[in-house]
Design an enzyme around this catalytic site. Structure first.
Site, PDB file in Angstrom:
ATOM      1  N   SER A 138       0.860  -1.180   0.000  1.00 45.54           N
ATOM      2  CA  SER A 138       0.000   0.000   0.000  1.00 45.54           C
ATOM      3  C   SER A 138       0.892   1.222   0.000  1.00 45.54           C
ATOM      4  O   SER A 138       2.019   1.184   0.521  1.00 45.54           O
ATOM      5  CB  SER A 138      -0.893   0.008   1.245  1.00 45.54           C
ATOM      6  OG  SER A 138      -1.546   1.261   1.395  1.00 45.54           O
ATOM      7  N   TYR A 148      -1.103  -0.032  10.389  1.00 42.47           N
ATOM      8  CA  TYR A 148      -1.390  -0.452   9.014  1.00 42.47           C
ATOM      9  C   TYR A 148      -0.168  -0.194   8.135  1.00 42.47           C
ATOM     10  O   TYR A 148       0.306  -1.070   7.404  1.00 42.47           O
ATOM     11  CB  TYR A 148      -2.611   0.282   8.463  1.00 42.47           C
ATOM     12  CG  TYR A 148      -2.981  -0.158   7.073  1.00 42.47           C
ATOM     13  CD1 TYR A 148      -3.610  -1.380   6.857  1.00 42.47           C
ATOM     14  CD2 TYR A 148      -2.697   0.634   5.961  1.00 42.47           C
ATOM     15  CE1 TYR A 148      -3.945  -1.806   5.583  1.00 42.47           C
ATOM     16  CE2 TYR A 148      -3.026   0.218   4.683  1.00 42.47           C
ATOM     17  CZ  TYR A 148      -3.650  -0.996   4.501  1.00 42.47           C
ATOM     18  OH  TYR A 148      -3.972  -1.413   3.230  1.00 42.47           O
TER      19      TYR A 148
END
Length: 243
Positions: A138, A148
């Site tokens: 990501s 994350y």
């Protein structure tokens, strides 16, 4: 038909981006294993793809990952391609590293980071020269985005390390780093007003769609990328510039 008679595993393929990857691989000839923890969603996708099978898997469990590889070989006799897409993202908690519940954090890291390693370790022994792996990273891996981003930054390092380790066997390992993508999972954690602002920060002024990511994944898996390994390709609508 770049994947004719090839066998591809896509983890987290029961919905969203993973489902799009699975369908696109099948459309180019692959026999696809829909590897998913949600049995209802996984069976739905597999039944809708000609020649696909569903295998329930918890990527955060090494034994479950090993069972996935064994089930794939038992069904198809080989494994050519792997997409490590599964992750905890839908309805993800938004907390800081110093406040998040440690049991939740440990489970998150087991799935979002270690899961890619567990499945790769299980699958790699069954791959022969010409095999390829794509890890889902990501653009959060390049930003300060808590646990994350921490997990995705680890995916980037893992991708490069696995590429070096498996390259001698002719197995390529690359990653894709999507930018802000409009999925049910994103909508579950990002308010509508914030999503509109995110789009305006991109050079192309719109959020991505799963179909914007799929061509890059297919390229990285295919022989078109036969001399490309250890790379993270950002597909992000011009979110960031990395020189």
């Amino acid at each position: 038909m770049r994947f004719q008679d090839k066998v591809a595993i896509v983890t987290g393929a029961g919905q969203g981006i993973g489902e799009d990857y699975a369908r696109a691989l099948a459309a180019e000839g692959a026999r696809v294993v829909v590897a998913e923890i949600n049995e209802e969603q996984g069976q739905r996708v597999a039944k809708d793809i000609d020649g696909a099978v569903f295998v329930k898997v918890d990527v955060g469990d090494p034994e479950s990952a090993r069972a996935l590889a064994e089930a794939t070989v038992a069904e198809f006799g080989r494994i050519d391609h792997l997409v490590n897409n599964a992750a905890i993202y839908h309805s993800m908690k938004r907390e800081g590293l110093t406040t998040v519940d440690l049991d939740y954090l440990n489970r998150f890291i087991q799935v979002n980071l270690m899961g890619a390693l567990y499945v790769t370790r299980a699958v790699a022994p069954h791959m022969t020269e010409g095999g390829s792996i794509v890890n889902q990273s990501s653009t959060a891996s390049y930003m300060v985005t808590g646990y994350y981003g921490l997990a995705k930054a680890g995916i980037n390092h893992m991708t490069a390390s696995l590429a070096a380790e498996l390259g001698g066997r002719g197995i390529r390992v690359n990653g894709i780093a999507p930018g802000p993508t409009d999925t049910d999972a994103t909508r579950s954690i990002v308010p509508d007003a914030h999503r509109a602002g995110m789009a305006q920060q991109l050079a192309l002024k719109r959020l991505g769609q799963p179909g914007d990511l799929t061509p890059t994944v297919l390229f990285l898996l295919s022989d078109d990328a036969r001399w490309l390994t250890g790379q993270i390709v950002a597909v992000d609508g011009g979110q960031g510039v990395r020189l």
